[in-house]
Scaffold this active site. Structure first.
Site, short mmCIF file in Angstrom:
data_model
loop_
_atom_site.label_atom_id
_atom_site.label_comp_id
_atom_site.label_asym_id
_atom_site.label_seq_id
_atom_site.Cartn_x
_atom_site.Cartn_y
_atom_site.Cartn_z
CB CYS A 43 -1.00 -0.02 1.15
SG CYS A 43 -2.33 1.19 0.93
CE LYS A 56 -10.37 5.31 3.52
NZ LYS A 56 -10.66 5.37 4.96
CB SER A 106 -8.46 1.30 3.26
OG SER A 106 -8.81 2.39 4.08
CG HIS A 154 -4.18 -2.71 3.07
ND1 HIS A 154 -3.02 -2.71 3.82
CD2 HIS A 154 -4.44 -1.41 2.78
CE1 HIS A 154 -2.60 -1.47 3.99
NE2 HIS A 154 -3.45 -0.66 3.37
CD GLU A 161 -2.09 -6.05 4.81
OE1 GLU A 161 -2.11 -4.86 5.18
OE2 GLU A 161 -2.01 -6.40 3.61
NE ARG A 186 -10.83 5.21 12.39
CZ ARG A 186 -9.85 4.86 11.55
NH1 ARG A 186 -8.87 4.07 11.97
NH2 ARG A 186 -9.85 5.29 10.30
#
Length: 305
Positions: A142, A163, A192, A235, A237, A249
């Site tokens: 990333c 985004k 992200s 990502h 992972e 969040r």
């Protein structure tokens, strides 16, 4: 074969509960075998969560892997205890005379900054340069992929109008790439990020080979000759709930975040997310360890150059 980690690393219990074969240092030291030495430069603020994610993937192969953890000395972590860092992490100064079969550099939540404004940029540049002669194959994730492409080849990142957030379909674009051996025609990976690398900029660099792309997420993977430097913009992972925790969040902060795409059933955050990338993630790291590390690294780790 097991992954070799420190006896008391918090990730150990999580991996054992998931039936991932780990081997304590005390047992591994009795085996007559040289494990692959993998250095994980963890730039994420949630270090325990991130080290567990990568240990899970690196431990899912027939190879014995010894992970060493590193953090940047020029940045003080606010989310990880000093005790944890002191117990399990080393700094570049402590490992710079060592050599490694492979290194993984994680992403970091600093993409809103220019590279030179990142607190640890100078230290990271030293690590990038050191990796050319002390690591057999380096895997950038990333933001680290964007930063690595900038450092090694001068490729600038570009801010996105909004985004890129969700799980997106990708396709292998290079004929028979070993890194993506065994992949389906279409595979999924989480993203992200607020910035990207233009495929056209990568195509101008003769040393780079584009391996996989996405119509919506853009460039996914590219690498230099023989996989010495590998850059992956997603990502793979991530845990099943990583994007969900990020979404909720930001919602609690009143930021009105967009719902991550292709993640919740019917884009309904009240439902548990659907994991579409786990098989791809395991195969990606298995292929990297097998074809670009184990198969080609010298038996004598000190011979790496």
């Amino acid at each position: 074969m097991p992954i070799r980690i420190p006896n008391s690393l918090p990730a150990a219990k999580t991996l054992q509960d998931e039936n991932i074969f780990i081997m304590p240092e005390t047992r591994a030291s009795t085996q007559d075998i040289r494990p692959l030495r993998i250095l994980l430069l963890n730039l994420m603020p949630t270090k325990i969560e991130t080290e567990t994610q990568f240990a899970r993937l690196l431990g899912n192969t027939p190879l014995q892997v010894e992970i060493e953890l590193m953090h940047t000395a020029s940045h003080e972590s606010k989310n990880t205890s000093a005790e944890h860092l002191l117990s399990f992490y080393k700094t570049f100064e402590e490992i710079k005379n060592s050599r490694y079969d492979g290194m993984v550099i994680t992403g970091a939540p600093v993409e809103h900054l220019s590279y030179e404004d990142v607190e640890y940029w100078s230290e990271l540049c030293d690590i990038f340069e050191w990796s050319k002669t002390h690591v057999h194959s380096t895997f950038h994730i990333c933001w680290a992929a964007q930063a690595g492409l900038y450092y090694h080849f001068g490729i600038e990142k570009k801010q996105l109008p909004k985004k890129l957030f969700g799980v997106f379909p990708h396709r292998v674009s290079y004929k028979n790439p070993i890194l993506f051996r065994g992949f389906d025609d279409i595979f999924y990976a989480p993203h992200s990020r607020n910035s990207t690398i233009d495929t056209q900029d990568v195509e101008k660099i003769p040393e780079l080979k584009i391996l996989a792309e996405s119509d919506e997420a853009g460039l996914y993977a590219c690498m230099t000759a023989e996989g010495k430097q590998i850059f992956v913009t997603g990502h793979s992972e991530y845990d099943p709930d990583t994007l969900a925790r990020e979404y909720f969040r930001d919602e609690e902060k009143g930021l009105n975040p967009q719902v991550p795409k292709n993640y919740f059933p019917n884009d309904d955050p009240s439902q548990p997310p659907i994991v579409k990338w786990r098989a791809h993630a395991n195969l990606l790291f298995s292929n990297w360890l097998n074809y670009f590390v184990y198969q080609t690294t010298p038996f004598d780790v000190d011979a790496i150059k």
